[in-house]
Design a protein around this motif. Sequence first.
Motif, mmCIF file in Angstrom:
data_model
loop_
_atom_site.group_PDB
_atom_site.id
_atom_site.type_symbol
_atom_site.label_atom_id
_atom_site.label_comp_id
_atom_site.label_asym_id
_atom_site.label_seq_id
_atom_site.Cartn_x
_atom_site.Cartn_y
_atom_site.Cartn_z
ATOM 1 N N GLY A 21 43.366 52.702 45.349
ATOM 2 C CA GLY A 21 44.324 53.430 44.520
ATOM 3 C C GLY A 21 45.509 52.566 44.113
ATOM 4 O O GLY A 21 45.971 52.615 42.969
ATOM 5 N N GLY A 22 46.009 51.763 45.041
ATOM 6 C CA GLY A 22 47.112 50.856 44.734
ATOM 7 C C GLY A 22 46.719 49.805 43.717
ATOM 8 O O GLY A 22 47.497 49.471 42.814
ATOM 9 N N ILE A 23 45.500 49.279 43.835
ATOM 10 C CA ILE A 23 44.997 48.280 42.887
ATOM 11 C C ILE A 23 44.905 48.898 41.494
ATOM 12 O O ILE A 23 45.366 48.310 40.511
ATOM 13 N N LYS A 24 44.330 50.100 41.415
ATOM 14 C CA LYS A 24 44.227 50.782 40.123
ATOM 15 C C LYS A 24 45.602 51.009 39.511
ATOM 16 O O LYS A 24 45.785 50.844 38.303
ATOM 17 N N SER A 25 46.581 51.361 40.327
ATOM 18 C CA SER A 25 47.933 51.596 39.832
ATOM 19 C C SER A 25 48.547 50.316 39.262
ATOM 20 O O SER A 25 49.137 50.330 38.185
ATOM 21 N N TYR A 26 48.409 49.210 39.964
ATOM 22 C CA TYR A 26 48.938 47.927 39.474
ATOM 23 C C TYR A 26 48.290 47.554 38.140
ATOM 24 O O TYR A 26 48.963 47.093 37.216
ATOM 25 N N LEU A 27 46.971 47.739 38.051
ATOM 26 C CA LEU A 27 46.260 47.393 36.814
ATOM 27 C C LEU A 27 46.660 48.321 35.670
ATOM 28 O O LEU A 27 46.942 47.871 34.563
ATOM 29 N N LYS A 28 46.710 49.618 35.948
ATOM 30 C CA LYS A 28 47.029 50.605 34.908
ATOM 31 C C LYS A 28 48.437 50.403 34.358
ATOM 32 O O LYS A 28 48.670 50.543 33.153
ATOM 33 N N ARG A 29 49.383 50.054 35.228
ATOM 34 C CA ARG A 29 50.765 49.855 34.800
ATOM 35 C C ARG A 29 51.004 48.461 34.208
ATOM 36 O O ARG A 29 52.107 48.151 33.781
ATOM 37 N N GLY A 30 49.960 47.621 34.186
ATOM 38 C CA GLY A 30 50.085 46.286 33.612
ATOM 39 C C GLY A 30 50.845 45.307 34.495
ATOM 40 O O GLY A 30 51.282 44.258 34.022
ATOM 41 N N LEU A 31 50.999 45.631 35.770
ATOM 42 C CA LEU A 31 51.707 44.751 36.695
ATOM 43 C C LEU A 31 50.822 43.599 37.168
ATOM 44 O O LEU A 31 51.316 42.577 37.634
ATOM 45 N N MET A 32 49.511 43.791 37.066
ATOM 46 C CA MET A 32 48.520 42.789 37.448
ATOM 47 C C MET A 32 47.439 42.828 36.379
ATOM 48 O O MET A 32 47.183 43.882 35.796
ATOM 49 N N ARG A 33 46.803 41.682 36.129
ATOM 50 C CA ARG A 33 45.756 41.634 35.113
ATOM 51 C C ARG A 33 44.530 40.910 35.660
ATOM 52 O O ARG A 33 44.670 39.901 36.348
ATOM 53 N N ILE A 34 43.356 41.431 35.343
ATOM 54 C CA ILE A 34 42.082 40.792 35.662
ATOM 55 C C ILE A 34 41.203 40.974 34.431
ATOM 56 O O ILE A 34 40.936 42.102 34.027
ATOM 57 N N GLU A 35 40.755 39.866 33.839
ATOM 58 C CA GLU A 35 39.909 39.944 32.628
ATOM 59 C C GLU A 35 38.807 38.900 32.676
ATOM 60 O O GLU A 35 39.096 37.740 32.999
#
Length: 180
Positions: A6-20
């Motif tokens: 859940g924390g990982i999803k939150s970081y990704l959704k808020r644009g605080l972390m990126r993985i592409e």
Amino acid sequence: MILSDGGIKSYLKRGLMRIEPFTEAQIRENGVDLTIGNQYARFKRTEDVLDVTEETDLLKYYQIGIMDDEGMVIEPYEHVLLHTREYVEMPPDLVGLVNLKSSFARLGLYIPPTVVDAGFKGEIVIEVIGSSFPVRVKPGVPFIHLVFLRTDSPVLRDYSVRGRYQGQRGIRLPKLPIKL
């Protein structure tokens, strides 16, 4: 504290972390699975001494190659560098710990402890040490698990300030000379 799914999803959704590139299927209970990229570097056997305090032609010590769909074979006890297909951007309050996926560890492959620093941006390069038998690996196969640890506060000087491998794509050999 280790970030949960859940924390990982939150970081990704808020644009605080990126993985592409990225799909939600890569998120596990407490980390993210990353896949093998298409470039590799084999460590050459040589008697030539490499002095880490001087500039040198690193191609005397490494053979760089590109994998096709058939991948490559990691020979017994061979050391190779692989990279992730995914480009990762770490925020200033997370550090990543890289672990080999259990299925590869159960084949006898090994990676040394690897940390992804706060503020790092790039594809992750990992040293893989071969098993007692040859193992074929292929691009796109999940091979490492990245666990995120939250720091007690954002780092004051993140990796982008003096990181030697910031923005790397594919295999980037060591930057020499190594100095303080």
